[in-house]
Design an enzyme around this catalytic site. Structure first.
Site, PDB file in Angstrom:
ATOM      1  N   GLY A  53       2.503   3.718  -0.420  1.00  0.00           N
ATOM      2  CA  GLY A  53       1.903   2.975  -1.516  1.00  0.00           C
ATOM      3  C   GLY A  53       0.390   2.834  -1.396  1.00  0.00           C
ATOM      4  O   GLY A  53      -0.224   3.162  -0.369  1.00  0.00           O
ATOM      5  N   HIS A  54      -0.201   2.308  -2.446  1.00  0.00           N
ATOM      6  CA  HIS A  54      -1.663   2.231  -2.565  1.00  0.00           C
ATOM      7  C   HIS A  54      -2.301   1.381  -1.471  1.00  0.00           C
ATOM      8  O   HIS A  54      -1.765   0.363  -1.049  1.00  0.00           O
ATOM      9  CB  HIS A  54      -2.048   1.671  -3.941  1.00  0.00           C
ATOM     10  CG  HIS A  54      -1.719   0.215  -4.119  1.00  0.00           C
ATOM     11  ND1 HIS A  54      -2.604  -0.792  -3.815  1.00  0.00           N
ATOM     12  CD2 HIS A  54      -0.608  -0.401  -4.567  1.00  0.00           C
ATOM     13  CE1 HIS A  54      -2.063  -1.961  -4.079  1.00  0.00           C
ATOM     14  NE2 HIS A  54      -0.832  -1.755  -4.531  1.00  0.00           N
ATOM     15  N   ASP A  55      -3.463   1.840  -1.004  1.00  0.00           N
ATOM     16  CA  ASP A  55      -4.307   1.104  -0.052  1.00  0.00           C
ATOM     17  C   ASP A  55      -3.648   0.902   1.315  1.00  0.00           C
ATOM     18  O   ASP A  55      -4.167   0.141   2.136  1.00  0.00           O
ATOM     19  CB  ASP A  55      -4.722  -0.255  -0.628  1.00  0.00           C
ATOM     20  CG  ASP A  55      -5.631  -0.115  -1.839  1.00  0.00           C
ATOM     21  OD1 ASP A  55      -6.812   0.207  -1.657  1.00  0.00           O
ATOM     22  OD2 ASP A  55      -5.141  -0.309  -2.975  1.00  0.00           O
ATOM     23  N   THR A  56      -2.543   1.554   1.565  1.00  0.00           N
ATOM     24  CA  THR A  56      -1.922   1.469   2.880  1.00  0.00           C
ATOM     25  C   THR A  56      -2.730   2.296   3.879  1.00  0.00           C
ATOM     26  O   THR A  56      -3.262   3.356   3.540  1.00  0.00           O
ATOM     27  CB  THR A  56      -0.464   1.950   2.807  1.00  0.00           C
ATOM     28  OG1 THR A  56       0.326   0.880   2.262  1.00  0.00           O
ATOM     29  CG2 THR A  56       0.094   2.336   4.153  1.00  0.00           C
TER      30      THR A  56
ATOM     31  N   CYS B 180      -0.775  -1.713   0.525  1.00  0.00           N
ATOM     32  CA  CYS B 180      -1.569  -2.622   1.372  1.00  0.00           C
ATOM     33  C   CYS B 180      -0.913  -2.927   2.706  1.00  0.00           C
ATOM     34  O   CYS B 180      -1.107  -4.002   3.277  1.00  0.00           O
ATOM     35  CB  CYS B 180      -1.872  -3.920   0.623  1.00  0.00           C
ATOM     36  SG  CYS B 180      -2.693  -3.682  -0.960  1.00  0.00           S
TER      37      CYS B 180
END
Length: 313
Positions: A217-220, A237
């Site tokens: 997922g995003h920003d991980t 995240c």
């Protein structure tokens, strides 16, 4: 996400047609989500529950839906809909640009890298040396890929974040203006999906190996030399430290940290942050030895009940 140049508070207010509190020449360097903000960034907040967190964050410009006391050394942008106006800024500074070729002219591809047929490589993508990009891989705009990276067929790098605000008419998407960064010597299996950051970077650390059908997922941020097995789903995240092993069908909640050298056994639901150097299993997650003891004890319940019934008789 940093802007190409420093803007003034007045210039940003003009873009989104908002009021502001602070010096008109107050410098604005970029925009970011709350967990990655730095001085000079805009952060948005649209719920009283999170006002203090935003106002006290490292961000020096707060896009907010209520006039409040402005902290010293900061500025406010007053909006009736901060979510909408954050999207306006993303559209302004990182607009979608349609492609007209399979490999963008602006893409930089290193010596010795092989790109198999039917791949898409977007605007401003950077791919290092001696990589193999197998067929039908899509690499969205602005992704950065290091040296000696292997990406197997059907994988998608840089799709939008799964991030929505519920409206009366449906769900409103928070636009993604971030990137995916894949460091050196990473291996990515077939049919994996790695979403770009909303404003920052989704990062896969050097030497990490991912099996088929893994979602990130995003920003991980995934550390170095991790092993991630098939059908694992990692939410947005998440911070995964170095040398973590996630076995098949592990799922995580968002915003947690998995400590260095942790091992998470198959089909575990990682519902909270966990320490490194230990092995975990189950949903809700626990150290595997404790969880396995519990399961063994559960099997003894019929025997215990039979003894109790005999004693009662």
């Amino acid at each position: 996400m940093k802007f190409p140049k420093i803007h003034t508070l007045q210039e940003i207010a003009d873009i989104i047609q908002s009021e502001y509190v602070g010096d008109a020449s107050f410098p604005v360097h970029g925009m970011n989500e709350i967990h990655v903000v730095e001085p000079g960034d805009i952060v948005f907040v649209d719920h009283p529950k999170y006002y203090d967190k935003a106002l006290e964050s490292a961000a020096t410009i707060v896009l907010i839906n209520k006039k409040v006391d402005c902290p010293q050394g900061k500025a406010l942008l007053i909006s009736d809909d901060p979510f909408r106006d954050f999207n306006k800024l993303t559209r302004h500074f990182k607009p979608f640009t349609a492609a007209n070729v399979s490999i963008a002219v602006s893409a930089q591809i290193g010596e010795g890298t092989v790109i198999q047929p039917n791949c898409f490589v977007g605007h401003n993508v950077v791919i290092g040396k001696d990589c193999i990009i197998h067929s039908n891989v899509s690499i969205y705009d602005n992704a950065v890929i290091g040296d000696n990276v292997i990406i197997h067929a059907g994988t998608i790098i840089g799709a939008d974040a799964f991030y929505y605000k519920k409206r009366p008419e449906g769900f409103d998407q928070l636009l993604s203006g971030g990137r995916v960064i894949i460091e050196d010597n990473v291996g990515i299996g077939a049919l994996c999906t790695i979403d770009k950051g909303v404003t920052g970077d989704t990062t896969i650390g050097a030497g990490t190996k991912m099996d088929n059908q893994v979602h990130v997922g995003h920003d991980t941020v995934i550390g170095k030399k991790c092993l991630i097995a098939a059908q694992t789903g990692i939410a947005g995240c998440v911070v995964i430290k170095d040398e973590v092993t996630l076995w098949g069908q592990v799922g995580t909640t968002s915003g947690i940290t998995i400590g260095e050298k942790a091992v998470v056994m198959g089909q575990t639901g990682v519902t909270k942050s966990i320490e490194g150097g230990k092995t975990y299993f189950g949903t809700p997650i626990e150290e595997s030895r404790e969880k396995l003891k519990q399961l063994a004890n559960i099997k003894k319940i019929p025997e215990i009940l039979n003894k109790l019934n005999k004693n009662d008789g």
